[in-house]
Motif scaffolding. Structure first.
Motif, PDB file in Angstrom:
ATOM      1  N   TYR A 264       0.804  -1.219   0.000  1.00  0.00           N
ATOM      2  CA  TYR A 264       0.000   0.000   0.000  1.00  0.00           C
ATOM      3  C   TYR A 264       0.838   1.270   0.000  1.00  0.00           C
ATOM      4  O   TYR A 264       0.307   2.345  -0.268  1.00  0.00           O
ATOM      5  N   GLY A 265       2.139   1.155   0.301  1.00  0.00           N
ATOM      6  CA  GLY A 265       2.944   2.365   0.460  1.00  0.00           C
ATOM      7  C   GLY A 265       3.892   2.645  -0.679  1.00  0.00           C
ATOM      8  O   GLY A 265       4.876   3.345  -0.500  1.00  0.00           O
ATOM      9  N   THR A 267       4.601   3.848  -4.862  1.00  0.00           N
ATOM     10  CA  THR A 267       4.046   4.548  -6.016  1.00  0.00           C
ATOM     11  C   THR A 267       5.144   4.758  -7.058  1.00  0.00           C
ATOM     12  O   THR A 267       6.333   4.778  -6.721  1.00  0.00           O
ATOM     13  N   GLU A 269       4.842   7.428  -9.041  1.00  0.00           N
ATOM     14  CA  GLU A 269       4.667   8.837  -9.366  1.00  0.00           C
ATOM     15  C   GLU A 269       5.756   9.726  -8.778  1.00  0.00           C
ATOM     16  O   GLU A 269       6.180  10.700  -9.378  1.00  0.00           O
ATOM     17  N   ARG A 270       6.157   9.396  -7.543  1.00  0.00           N
ATOM     18  CA  ARG A 270       7.125  10.257  -6.858  1.00  0.00           C
ATOM     19  C   ARG A 270       7.887   9.427  -5.821  1.00  0.00           C
ATOM     20  O   ARG A 270       7.481   8.282  -5.550  1.00  0.00           O
ATOM     21  N   PHE A 272       9.028   7.843  -2.401  1.00  0.00           N
ATOM     22  CA  PHE A 272       8.241   7.496  -1.211  1.00  0.00           C
ATOM     23  C   PHE A 272       9.152   6.834  -0.180  1.00  0.00           C
ATOM     24  O   PHE A 272      10.228   6.333  -0.525  1.00  0.00           O
ATOM     25  N   ASN A 291       4.958   3.553   6.539  1.00  0.00           N
ATOM     26  CA  ASN A 291       4.911   3.853   5.106  1.00  0.00           C
ATOM     27  C   ASN A 291       3.944   5.006   4.865  1.00  0.00           C
ATOM     28  O   ASN A 291       3.150   5.370   5.735  1.00  0.00           O
ATOM     29  N   MET A 292       4.040   5.605   3.668  1.00  0.00           N
ATOM     30  CA  MET A 292       3.169   6.718   3.347  1.00  0.00           C
ATOM     31  C   MET A 292       1.811   6.193   2.933  1.00  0.00           C
ATOM     32  O   MET A 292       1.713   5.148   2.298  1.00  0.00           O
ATOM     33  N   LYS A 293       0.760   6.957   3.343  1.00  0.00           N
ATOM     34  CA  LYS A 293      -0.583   6.569   2.909  1.00  0.00           C
ATOM     35  C   LYS A 293      -0.803   7.121   1.512  1.00  0.00           C
ATOM     36  O   LYS A 293      -0.702   8.318   1.277  1.00  0.00           O
ATOM     37  N   LEU A 294      -1.056   6.243   0.599  1.00  0.00           N
ATOM     38  CA  LEU A 294      -1.237   6.651  -0.791  1.00  0.00           C
ATOM     39  C   LEU A 294      -2.630   6.245  -1.238  1.00  0.00           C
ATOM     40  O   LEU A 294      -3.202   5.300  -0.708  1.00  0.00           O
ATOM     41  N   ASN A 331      -0.396  11.657   6.932  1.00  0.00           N
ATOM     42  CA  ASN A 331      -0.245  10.886   5.701  1.00  0.00           C
ATOM     43  C   ASN A 331       0.657   9.679   5.899  1.00  0.00           C
ATOM     44  O   ASN A 331       1.188   9.137   4.945  1.00  0.00           O
TER      45      ASN A 331
END
Lengths: 342, 227
Positions: A264-265, A267, A269-270, A272, A291-294, A331
């Motif tokens: 879940y963490g 991406t 796109e950028r 993380f 982890n980051m919430k995406l 986040n």
């Protein structure tokens, strides 16, 4: 066990059916003894025919005719059965004299020709239809279940054949050998990592406890392989602290939380962050995963063990010997698990 | 130099062992076999120190092959299965390599084999030598001395005619236990207990005189000074 039970249930049901006349039809007071006896014989004989018809239909007629789409023949044979049962039931059956029938069962009409409207014969047709439809319905359902079962079995055996250790590890060894031959050490190392993971899952995870080092080695391999997959966008902090030697842990207790972070963490796109810190303190194992919430795209099927299952397992293996905190503020998604392993 | 052969029904698995062996200086992989029966024929003719043996092969299992060997031989089993499945057979194996294995793990197994071979050589009182298309068992106590002749060694034996074997003197020295034999010259190896005396850099064995080579002098004198 299950089939024994089902046979017992069938015997009981048919027994009740066979002797239903004794229970359902009390002897009319002013009926001659001989008529009563003959009628009982007729009832039991007819019911016996129904039982035999049910099984013949179930095991022979439906599979041979209905499933092979010979519907006309099926209908013909069914009609034949009905006629036969009619004849059998007529052998001993004595109609009650009209006045008694009228007194005893006043709702019955007694037609002049005494055939089609005869309640006895109507009841036979109704019971016949009921049994015929019931056996057809049950048969079709069981056939469908069997087909489904076969399908599942086939899928499972294909799957098993592929993770048959002999095939799996020999194939991995073949690919490994090719990589070594081509001096491709990155590929070779990745294969070793994958096969170590597979071997751990196949040979160790059915044990109640495994060496902490083996569990950590599994996690190391998993993290290393994820690094290969995710490349530069991932800013990973991965630390194991403290003395891990000789300690034991229930297999796959830490793994699901780490797997979750990678599920879940991540991406494309950028950049993380994923932070994994495992501490082995005397008597305790502590795991912190952040982890980051995406925004999650619900596409991939759930492959992991799932956090829910893991919590259930923790409760079973370490009852009230663990604490877990799941922090979802801002986040970041942060899991902190502490297990008392002593 | 330690010699070995490899047996596996999968050619790429053999390739891997060949590649790994070629990276180790003290190991010589003599031959690899996809057919176990060929390996058995080879083993009846040639002396080797140990075998890499696959366990799951179509015609004969590695376990059965191991049990059918003409003489006790050291074995490193290679297997795709879990080691627990193999350990159940209670075989005296040097090691079990689980496929696929890292080079480091391979080295570990080789190290174990090397130690066992040198330990065995100290206990054993003979060595196997192929000569004149036959396999000879030579008792250490029968060896007078060994002479190196380029690609061959000539083993001089008490009361028998000398044996010629195709190997260099370095390979021969590696095969012999260091506690019983010493290389004293570029071309000579002598058994320690046969040495009568040493005078002027000459070793006297029976009525023979064997020179001590300048580069071996220090080692030889050290050994005899200690005795």
């Amino acid at each position: 066990m299950k089939s024994k039970l089902s046979i017992l249930a069938q015997v009981a049901a048919w027994g009740a059916f066979l002797f239903s006349p004794f229970i359902l039809f009390p002897k009319p007071p002013n009926l001659s003894q001989s008529i009563t006896v003959l009628n009982f014989i007729s009832f039991i004989l007819t019911n016996l025919c129904f039982v035999i018809y049910y099984y013949l239909n179930y095991y022979v007629v439906i599979p041979r005719l209905f499933f092979t789409r010979k519907y006309f023949l099926y209908l013909l044979i069914t009609a034949g059965f009905l006629l036969f049962i009619f004849l059998i039931s007529g052998l001993f059956h004595q109609d009650m004299p009209p006045h008694i029938a009228h007194n005893h069962m006043p709702w019955h009409e007694h037609g002049p020709d005494g055939f089609m409207i005869n309640p006895f014969r109507i009841s036979i047709i109704l019971i016949f239809l009921l049994i015929s439809l019931a056996s057809l319905g049950i048969r079709i359902t069981s056939q469908w279940q069997r087909v489904e079962q076969e399908k599942t079995n086939a899928e499972l055996s294909y799957l098993k054949a592929q993770i048959n250790p002999h095939f799996l590890f020999n194939t991995l060894n073949t690919i490994y050998s090719m990589a070594i031959k081509n001096s491709d050490s990155d590929t070779a190392n990745a294969i070793i990592k994958l096969s170590e993971m597979m071997r751990f899952v196949i040979t160790e995870t059915h044990n109640d406890f495994v060496l902490l080092e083996e569990e950590l080695n599994y996690i190391n391999n998993y993290v290393e392989l994820q690094k290969l997959r995710l490349g530069k966008n991932m800013r990973l902090t991965y630390k194991i602290e403290g003395n891990t030697i000789g300690k034991k842990i229930a297999p796959m207790t830490l793994m699901p939380f780490i797997e979750n972070a990678f599920k879940y963490g991540v991406t494309t796109e950028r950049p993380f962050d994923i932070i994994i810190i495992i501490k082995s303190i005397t008597g305790y194992i502590q795991l912190d995963v952040t982890n980051m919430k995406l925004p999650v795209v619900k596409n991939s099927g759930d492959t992991g063990l799932g956090i829910k299952n893991t919590l259930k397992r923790l409760e079973l293996v370490y009852p009230s010997n663990y604490t877990i905190n799941i922090d979802e503020d801002g986040n970041l998604y942060r899991v902190s698990l502490k297990i008392n392993i002593s | 130099m330690i010699t070995c052969i490899a047996i596996d029904d999968e050619p790429l698995a053999l390739d891997l062992i060949e590649t790994f062996c070629s990276k180790k200086e003290n190991i010589e992989l003599k031959k690899s076999f996809a057919k176990a029966s060929d390996a058995l024929t080879y083993l009846n003719k040639f002396p080797i120190d140990f075998i890499f043996l696959d366990i799951q092969m179509p015609d004969i299992s590695g376990i059965d092959f191991y049990r059918s060997l003409p003489r006790p031989t050291l074995v490193i089993f290679t297997t795709a299965h879990s080691k627990y499945a193999v350990e159940g057979f209670n075989l005296r194996a040097v090691d079990y390599l689980l496929k696929p294995f890292k080079f480091e793990r391979f080295e570990e197994a080789i190290e174990k084999a090397t130690q066992m071979i040198s330990k065995r050589n100290e206990i054993e009182d003979y060595l196997l030598i192929r000569s004149e298309y036959k396999l000879f068992k030579i008792l250490y106590e029968d060896i007078d001395f060994i002479e190196g002749l380029d690609d061959y060694v000539k083993i001089h034996l008490t009361g028998k005619k000398p044996l010629l074997a195709r190997m260099n003197i370095k390979g021969m020295a590696d095969k012999l236990p260091a506690t019983k034999f010493i290389r004293v010259h570029r071309s000579f190896i002598v058994p320690l207990n046969r040495v009568n005396f040493i005078r002027n850099k000459i070793i006297f064995i029976k009525d023979l005189e064997i020179p001590i080579g300048p580069s071996y002098e220090k080692e030889v004198m050290k050994l005899f000074a200690l005795k």
